[in-house]
Design a protein around this motif. Structure first.
Motif, PDB file in Angstrom:
ATOM      1  N   ARG A  70       9.126  37.073 154.031  1.00 41.31           N
ATOM      2  CA  ARG A  70       7.763  36.995 153.912  1.00 41.31           C
ATOM      3  C   ARG A  70       7.105  35.572 154.478  1.00 41.31           C
ATOM      4  O   ARG A  70       7.914  34.671 154.111  1.00 41.31           O
TER       5      ARG A  70
ATOM      6  N   GLU B 130      13.121  41.766 153.132  1.00 40.86           N
ATOM      7  CA  GLU B 130      11.777  41.369 153.518  1.00 40.86           C
ATOM      8  C   GLU B 130      11.700  39.703 153.638  1.00 40.86           C
ATOM      9  O   GLU B 130      12.212  39.084 152.635  1.00 40.86           O
TER      10      GLU B 130
ATOM     11  N   GLY C 139       2.942  36.816 161.990  1.00 40.03           N
ATOM     12  CA  GLY C 139       2.032  36.361 161.016  1.00 40.03           C
ATOM     13  C   GLY C 139       2.397  36.602 159.633  1.00 40.03           C
ATOM     14  O   GLY C 139       2.033  35.946 158.529  1.00 40.03           O
ATOM     15  N   THR C 140       2.988  37.727 159.304  1.00 46.46           N
ATOM     16  CA  THR C 140       3.372  38.240 157.953  1.00 46.46           C
ATOM     17  C   THR C 140       4.869  38.248 157.820  1.00 46.46           C
ATOM     18  O   THR C 140       5.225  38.004 156.613  1.00 46.46           O
TER      19      THR C 140
ATOM     20  N   SER D 274       5.817  42.161 161.634  1.00 46.58           N
ATOM     21  CA  SER D 274       4.167  41.808 161.593  1.00 46.58           C
ATOM     22  C   SER D 274       4.075  40.401 161.872  1.00 46.58           C
ATOM     23  O   SER D 274       4.387  39.533 160.914  1.00 46.58           O
TER      24      SER D 274
ATOM     25  N   ASP E 278       6.573  31.779 160.698  1.00 46.65           N
ATOM     26  CA  ASP E 278       6.972  32.971 161.251  1.00 46.65           C
ATOM     27  C   ASP E 278       8.107  32.903 162.216  1.00 46.65           C
ATOM     28  O   ASP E 278       8.393  32.091 162.942  1.00 46.65           O
TER      29      ASP E 278
END
Length: 530
Positions: free
Chosen positions: A244, A242, A219-220, A217, A66
């Motif tokens: 991820r 994005e 951890g996301t 976010s 992350d």
């Protein structure tokens, strides 16, 4: 003398002014410089579409750890998003020659103690505020702040004065010549002074880059959208990005196979052969070397304070096996940190330590040891765990029994910075891919003034400072680099194992994704083909 120590000769002549012809237009081609020819690209990324670049779409990038806002100004394995949100002043091409980004031209003073920068006009931050020389002044001062834990702080600290000549011309005054100033310029992201504290808290990232942050976010992952007022006309092509977080290797590979993700640099080496055979995916290597795998040694812990013991460890490790089994054959087995693209690289240095368990055992016995029991920290990710297990096996063959200590990436980075590592650790380092002296003045494991191994030597400090501040070229510069290399090999407080350039796994539909020398992802010219 500054607290940390900086790097080696810039490829730009100190009295040469490089001007960007055509302003932003020139940079459309330079967006790939320093990366494209360094990447062994397969057909899909290299082939242009007959209809030209396609505008629109969202690219999903899979990462294995992350974003850590507190490490925003430090080089780490979480730096991928830097160039998406922020710009830098310059960027290197494949010959380590700086090219324009937010700085369009530069000129050194004859004595090497001042540099005049001309800055790009028409650049705005994501909040609409114009970019000016004040933002560059802040960026340098920000990296001078020890709280930021920036590896290039010593180089930033060499800048002792600023002379503004309007909003878009700036003179940097230096305490003494340094030959890695353009390493600083490629490393140093240009941030908004008014929101920097929010940035390191992960609340607001306000840059001039091609994308702006819409969400983080923990951890996301991160969500980014196109910066509609980006200074490069018509860029970026993508609507958004994005990023991820997919920590498990199987899940990450699955996301690439199924098209849930279109790009990743986090596939473990041992899995690269598998994804290379997947229809629709292309594996490419950045052969200039974005980093290296190494074994770190805490010299403040006996018997590792004895360099004979450290040299025994260096002879014990099978680098070729690590290259093949851990890195999937991508990279270069090497006892020195330098990739082949570095002016400091020599074949003699690369092969200085070979796999010789007999010699390793002999050195241990000569130091009075037949068995040692030591802890070994590693990042708890598949590729890093594989590296630690390979080192563990090789050391066991010479009577050094290590207990593995898996640690999350953020904690490992903080231990690295704070010099709180256990006896041994296996990780990756960067900074050998830029000007050679930067490694010993900026990378935490190697820093002559304060390194993770707690190794101190007046001779090493003197050699590093001379290599950093010298204006020598040719044979003189090579001699200085060799002295740094010789010291690293002899003292063995950092034991390099393999150069590991970044390996890109991407959809065949993706065009134009590149990395800079610090592995910042550049998507200015990237698009998804139909």
């Amino acid at each position: 003398m500054t607290e940390l120590y900086p790097s080696a000769p810039s490829a730009v002549s100190r009295r040469t002014t490089l001007r960007a012809a055509g302003g932003g237009t020139l940079l459309l081609g330079l967006g790939l410089t320093g990366c494209r020819s360094a990447v062994e690209e397969s057909a899909a990324p290299a082939v242009a579409d007959a209809a030209g670049p396609r505008r629109g779409g969202t690219l999903t990038v899979a990462v294995n750890s992350d974003f850590t806002p507190s490490l925003l100004f430090a080089q780490s394995n979480q730096s991928l998003q830097q160039r998406l949100i922020y710009n830098t002043l310059t960027r290197y091409d494949d010959r380590l020659e700086p090219q324009p980004e937010l700085a369009t031209s530069w000129e050194y003073a004859a004595d090497g103690r001042a540099l005049t920068l001309k800055l790009r006009t028409g650049v705005v931050f994501h909040d609409g505020r114009p970019f000016t020389a004040d933002d560059v002044i802040f960026a340098v001062k920000n990296l001078q702040n020890p709280v930021r834990a920036a590896q290039l702080r010593a180089t930033a600290a060499a800048v002792t004065g600023f002379e503004k000549r309007g909003d878009h011309e700036l003179v940097l005054k230096l305490a003494h010549p340094v030959n890695n100033l353009f390493d600083l310029f490629e490393f140093m992201i240009i941030t908004d002074p008014g929101s920097v504290e929010e940035a390191v808290a992960g609340k607001r990232l306000n840059g001039t880059g091609p994308f702006s942050l819409t969400r983080w976010s923990p951890g996301t992952g991160l969500g980014l959208k196109r910066h509609e007022k980006y200074w490069q006309p018509g860029r970026p092509y993508l609507d958004g990005v994005e990023i991820r977080v997919v920590p498990q290797a199987d899940a990450l590979i699955s996301s690439l196979r199924t098209g849930q993700s279109q790009l990743s640099y986090s596939v473990p080496g041992r899995n690269l052969a598998t994804v290379a055979g997947v229809p629709g995916l292309v594996v490419s290597e950045y052969a200039t070397g974005g980093g290296a795998s190494y074994l770190g040694v805490n010299t403040s812990i006996a018997p590792l304070d004895d360099k004979t013991v450290r040299q025994a460890l260096a002879w014990a490790v099978d680098r070729e096996r690590i290259l093949k089994q851990v890195l999937g054959g991508y990279g270069l087995a090497s006892a020195t940190p330098w990739p082949k693209s570095s002016p400091a690289f020599t074949e003699a240095g690369r092969t200085h330590y070979r796999h010789d368990p007999g010699k390793a055992r002999e050195l241990l016995r000569s130091a009075g040891h037949t068995r040692l029991d030591l802890p070994l920290l590693h990042v708890n990710l598949p590729g890093e765990t594989a590296l630690a297990e390979a080192v563990q096996y090789d050391l066991q063959q010479i009577g050094v029994h290590v207990t593995l200590e898996p640690t999350d990436a953020a904690t490992a980075q903080k231990k690295l910075i704070s010099q709180s590592m256990p006896a041994l650790w296996a990780m990756g380092h960067s900074f050998a891919q830029v000007q050679p002296s930067t490694l010993a003045v900026s990378a935490y494991p190697f820093n002559a003034a304060k390194n993770t191994s707690r190794f101190r030597s007046e001779e090493y400090t003197r050699i590093v400072r001379e290599a950093w501040t010298s204006r020598a070229t040719g044979a003189g510069a090579n001699a200085l680099r060799q002295r740094v290399t010789d010291t690293l090999l002899d003292e063995a407080f950092i034991i390099d194992l393999a150069i590991r350039g970044s390996v890109q796994v991407a959809s065949r539909k993706l065009r134009g994704a590149t990395l800079n020398k610090f592995s910042y992802l550049n998507l200015d010219d990237a698009y998804l083909a139909g």
